[in-house]
Design a protein around this motif. Structure first.
Motif, PDB file in Angstrom:
ATOM      1  N   LEU A  71       0.809  -1.217   0.000  1.00  0.00           N
ATOM      2  CA  LEU A  71       0.000   0.000   0.000  1.00  0.00           C
ATOM      3  C   LEU A  71       0.845   1.270   0.000  1.00  0.00           C
ATOM      4  O   LEU A  71       0.485   2.269  -0.616  1.00  0.00           O
ATOM      5  CB  LEU A  71      -0.936   0.016   1.212  1.00  0.00           C
ATOM      6  N   GLY A  72       1.964   1.266   0.732  1.00  0.00           N
ATOM      7  CA  GLY A  72       2.769   2.472   0.879  1.00  0.00           C
ATOM      8  C   GLY A  72       3.429   2.936  -0.402  1.00  0.00           C
ATOM      9  O   GLY A  72       3.725   4.126  -0.563  1.00  0.00           O
ATOM     10  N   THR A  73       3.699   2.012  -1.354  1.00  0.00           N
ATOM     11  CA  THR A  73       4.357   2.408  -2.600  1.00  0.00           C
ATOM     12  C   THR A  73       3.480   3.326  -3.443  1.00  0.00           C
ATOM     13  O   THR A  73       3.996   4.138  -4.220  1.00  0.00           O
ATOM     14  CB  THR A  73       4.729   1.161  -3.432  1.00  0.00           C
ATOM     15  N   GLY A  74       2.166   3.229  -3.293  1.00  0.00           N
ATOM     16  CA  GLY A  74       1.276   4.114  -4.028  1.00  0.00           C
ATOM     17  C   GLY A  74       1.470   5.563  -3.622  1.00  0.00           C
ATOM     18  O   GLY A  74       1.593   6.459  -4.466  1.00  0.00           O
ATOM     19  N   SER A 313      -3.984   0.058  -5.273  1.00  0.00           N
ATOM     20  CA  SER A 313      -2.618  -0.346  -4.975  1.00  0.00           C
ATOM     21  C   SER A 313      -1.882  -0.560  -6.292  1.00  0.00           C
ATOM     22  O   SER A 313      -2.450  -1.106  -7.245  1.00  0.00           O
ATOM     23  CB  SER A 313      -2.610  -1.642  -4.164  1.00  0.00           C
ATOM     24  N   PRO A 314      -0.626  -0.117  -6.396  1.00  0.00           N
ATOM     25  CA  PRO A 314       0.119  -0.349  -7.636  1.00  0.00           C
ATOM     26  C   PRO A 314       0.141  -1.821  -8.047  1.00  0.00           C
ATOM     27  O   PRO A 314       0.146  -2.137  -9.238  1.00  0.00           O
ATOM     28  CB  PRO A 314       1.530   0.147  -7.283  1.00  0.00           C
ATOM     29  N   PHE A 315       0.140  -2.723  -7.083  1.00  0.00           N
ATOM     30  CA  PHE A 315       0.121  -4.149  -7.392  1.00  0.00           C
ATOM     31  C   PHE A 315      -1.195  -4.520  -8.084  1.00  0.00           C
ATOM     32  O   PHE A 315      -1.204  -5.263  -9.073  1.00  0.00           O
ATOM     33  CB  PHE A 315       0.311  -4.967  -6.111  1.00  0.00           C
ATOM     34  N   THR A 316      -2.304  -4.002  -7.582  1.00  0.00           N
ATOM     35  CA  THR A 316      -3.602  -4.264  -8.192  1.00  0.00           C
ATOM     36  C   THR A 316      -3.658  -3.696  -9.606  1.00  0.00           C
ATOM     37  O   THR A 316      -4.144  -4.350 -10.539  1.00  0.00           O
ATOM     38  CB  THR A 316      -4.733  -3.639  -7.349  1.00  0.00           C
ATOM     39  N   ALA A 326     -10.113 -10.270 -11.779  1.00  0.00           N
ATOM     40  CA  ALA A 326     -10.264 -10.456 -10.326  1.00  0.00           C
ATOM     41  C   ALA A 326      -9.018  -9.974  -9.581  1.00  0.00           C
ATOM     42  O   ALA A 326      -8.798 -10.363  -8.434  1.00  0.00           O
ATOM     43  CB  ALA A 326     -10.522 -11.923 -10.010  1.00  0.00           C
ATOM     44  N   ALA A 327      -8.226  -9.111 -10.250  1.00  0.00           N
ATOM     45  CA  ALA A 327      -6.961  -8.671  -9.640  1.00  0.00           C
ATOM     46  C   ALA A 327      -7.188  -7.980  -8.304  1.00  0.00           C
ATOM     47  O   ALA A 327      -6.460  -8.213  -7.338  1.00  0.00           O
ATOM     48  CB  ALA A 327      -6.225  -7.724 -10.593  1.00  0.00           C
ATOM     49  N   GLY A 328      -8.220  -7.128  -8.228  1.00  0.00           N
ATOM     50  CA  GLY A 328      -8.484  -6.394  -6.998  1.00  0.00           C
ATOM     51  C   GLY A 328      -8.730  -7.308  -5.824  1.00  0.00           C
ATOM     52  O   GLY A 328      -8.140  -7.160  -4.756  1.00  0.00           O
ATOM     53  N   ALA A 333      -6.876  -9.968  -0.990  1.00  0.00           N
ATOM     54  CA  ALA A 333      -6.757 -11.143  -0.132  1.00  0.00           C
ATOM     55  C   ALA A 333      -5.306 -11.351   0.308  1.00  0.00           C
ATOM     56  O   ALA A 333      -5.029 -11.679   1.471  1.00  0.00           O
ATOM     57  CB  ALA A 333      -7.263 -12.380  -0.863  1.00  0.00           C
ATOM     58  N   VAL A 334      -4.371 -11.130  -0.630  1.00  0.00           N
ATOM     59  CA  VAL A 334      -2.953 -11.274  -0.300  1.00  0.00           C
ATOM     60  C   VAL A 334      -2.526 -10.220   0.720  1.00  0.00           C
ATOM     61  O   VAL A 334      -1.784 -10.508   1.667  1.00  0.00           O
ATOM     62  CB  VAL A 334      -2.085 -11.171  -1.573  1.00  0.00           C
ATOM     63  N   ILE A 335      -3.028  -8.986   0.515  1.00  0.00           N
ATOM     64  CA  ILE A 335      -2.677  -7.916   1.451  1.00  0.00           C
ATOM     65  C   ILE A 335      -3.217  -8.219   2.843  1.00  0.00           C
ATOM     66  O   ILE A 335      -2.562  -7.970   3.856  1.00  0.00           O
ATOM     67  CB  ILE A 335      -3.207  -6.561   0.947  1.00  0.00           C
ATOM     68  N   VAL A 336      -4.413  -8.774   2.908  1.00  0.00           N
ATOM     69  CA  VAL A 336      -4.991  -9.146   4.207  1.00  0.00           C
ATOM     70  C   VAL A 336      -4.078 -10.143   4.919  1.00  0.00           C
ATOM     71  O   VAL A 336      -3.763  -9.992   6.107  1.00  0.00           O
ATOM     72  CB  VAL A 336      -6.404  -9.740   4.032  1.00  0.00           C
TER      73      VAL A 336
END
Length: 545
Positions: A71-74, A313-316, A326-328, A333-336
């Motif tokens: 999240l912080g990279t955004g 998120s940049p990853f999303t 279904a990327a979001g 889920a991974v972030i959780v």
């Protein structure tokens, strides 16, 4: 010291290992070790060495990867631009590498639960160790709270009727349970959650390269296009560049706390050097490559990057560019799971530091109590309560609170890196003076320039990264979040030094010989235990076949 047949016959006390400290009637032995003030015999039970090499290796690789990266990279990209973010992550990554080499040298020599915090007290000044340990314990408690707050941010993605605070409360209880039962439960949870994060980032890197080369929904080559739009590659001038450092420190934060597992790691002088050597690849692959691909594929002016939501998120965004509908949900889920993992690790580290404070007579002795599985359960509850109180402040707004907690934790991490550099310089100088360099199980090949770079660069970054709190206008709240820990550290150091009249430890006064004997006994015990276990396996195989 007699060589015992089992490592569990040793007690972790006052930053080292000692034989039983009680006589037959349960009273303190006359030969019991004394606290730093030299007045009170320490009586404490032992921590169990039940973290396997498999668990420690995976925890070191992915255990501390959490919201800072996902999240912080955004926010870093939006406020500093792709070049500022990449350079800041490279600099902080280099600092981390040098810090871990210095720390690994000491942790392999004396593997203890207090790790670098205890080293600061033993090799620099008892007041320095006191202030650093309390500072880092608070850092871990706040880190746990930051992860609980982050759960609210990522859980809001699914728009369910369940309030985010309720989910955070549930996982708060789960973390307490996992850390209070047995260290094996902590290790196994961390192993699988860390493995999931490693797999996700690996997939992200492969997809990120493909997306940049044209494998995206628009079927066009991106290259370095996003480095040449608007104010890119540097956004926000010196203020934007400086602000990225605290985000990077938060993202890398916790890497050094892997040494805290030394007190519960089997055969530490073998496993810890391996962990330290893998830090370079972890930094290069999981952080630098991820940040580089984010800057190449995602524009700094993408709407919502500063919202700290998994939907932006940049990853999303990169997964969505690859056509993953279904990327979001997947990234969310991974972030959780990564948030839970990071919170689990922070609670574990904070608990062990509070335990070390107790056995060093720097905190009430009740925090040194262990349950039947040799877990400091009172310290777990105390650290969890502080984290819960910080998390309870989320009524002011989860997003804003997470930003403040991120700043506090980031600066606290940097203070710890400065302390590790200072302690390493003192430790190695004493080892050299006493002619014991050949006894080091692992040598820091960057000494003396490596630790000095850590100290100088970190102090400079700490002072300048709060630039954004002054410009374009002064923000008192942001200023406090950037510099609060400096004031707290100074007050605690001066206060304890005046109260206890502590002195800086002389190089010739450091008792390194007892450490050499102690750890050799521990390693011998671990090796003997391994041989015994292998013998049992062979006997079973011979009986079967």
């Amino acid at each position: 010291m007699s060589r015992l047949s089992d490592v569990n016959d040793f007690h972790t006390i006052g930053g080292t290992y000692h034989p039983d400290t009680k006589d037959l009637e349960g009273n303190p032995s006359p030969d019991a070790p004394y606290s730093h003030d030299g007045q009170h015999p320490i009586v404490a039970d032992k921590l169990a060495r039940k973290l396997s090499a498999r668990q420690v290796q995976m925890i070191a690789i992915g255990g501390t990867i959490g919201t800072g990266l996902f999240l912080g990279t955004g926010r870093s990209l939006a406020t500093g631009g792709p070049a500022s973010m990449l350079i800041a992550y490279l600099i902080v990554g280099g600092i981390i590498l040098l810090t871990m080499l210095a720390l690994g040298e000491m942790a392999a020599f004396v593997p203890i639960a207090g790790s670098f915090c205890t080293f600061a007290g033993r090799y620099v000044d008892d007041a320095f160790g006191f202030a650093l340990t309390w500072n880092y314990w608070f850092n871990d408690a706040v880190s746990t709270a930051a992860d609980l707050v982050a759960l609210q941010l990522v859980f809001s993605y699914w728009n369910t009727n369940m309030p985010g605070w309720a989910l955070s409360l549930i996982f708060w209880v789960v973390l307490i349970f996992a850390n209070i039962v047995t260290v094996r439960a902590y290790g196994e949870i961390e192993y699988w959650l860390s493995l999931l994060k490693v797999i996700t980032i690996t997939i992200f890197i492969i997809l990120g390269i493909a997306v940049n080369c044209g494998g995206n929904t628009e079927h066009k080559y991106i290259g370095g296009m996003n480095w040449n739009i608007g104010d890119a590659p540097f956004v926000g001038g010196i203020g934007g560049f400086a602000s990225v450092f605290v985000s990077a420190a938060f993202a890398y934060g916790g890497t050094e706390s892997i040494a805290i597992t030394a007190g519960e790691t089997a055969n530490p002088t073998k496993n810890l050097p391996r962990v330290v050597k893998n830090v370079f690849w972890r930094i290069l692959i999981f952080y630098i490559l991820s940040v580089l691909l984010i800057g190449l594929n995602v524009s700094y002016n993408t709407p919502g990057l500063t919202q700290r939501s998994s939907s932006v998120s940049p990853f999303t965004l990169v997964f969505q560019q690859a056509g993953a509908r279904a990327a979001g949900s997947f990234i969310n889920a991974v972030i959780v799971t990564s948030v839970i993992s990071a919170g689990n690790h922070a609670l574990f580290a904070g608990t062990r530091l509070l335990y070390s404070l107790s056995v060093d007579r720097h905190a009430p002795q009740v925090f040194g109590k262990l349950n039947r599985n040799k877990v400091p359960w009172v310290a777990v509850l105390a650290t969890s309560i502080v984290a819960g109180l910080c998390f309870g402040a989320s009524f002011i707004g989860a997003g804003q609170l997470w930003t403040w907690l991120q700043n506090i934790v980031g600066v606290s991490n940097q203070i710890a890196w400065v302390a590790i550099g200072i302690t390493s310089i003192r430790f190695r100088a004493a080892v050299k003076l006493q002619g014991k360099e050949d006894l080091l199980p692992f040598k820091n090949w960057t000494y003396p320039w490596g630790p000095w770079i850590c100290v100088i660069l970190n102090i400079f970054i700490i002072l300048v990264q709060g630039w954004s709190s002054f410009s374009p206008k002064f923000s008192a709240v942001d200023f406090v979040s950037y510099y609060l820990q400096l004031a707290v550290m100074l007050v605690m150091y001066v206060g304890w030094k005046v109260f206890k009249k502590t002195k800086i430890m002389g190089l010739g006064e450091m008792d390194l010989e007892s450490d050499v004997h102690t750890i050799s006994d521990v390693d011998l015990a671990a090796t003997e235990k391994e041989k015994t276990n292998m013998g049992k396996v062979k006997r079973v195989l011979n009986w079967v076949f």
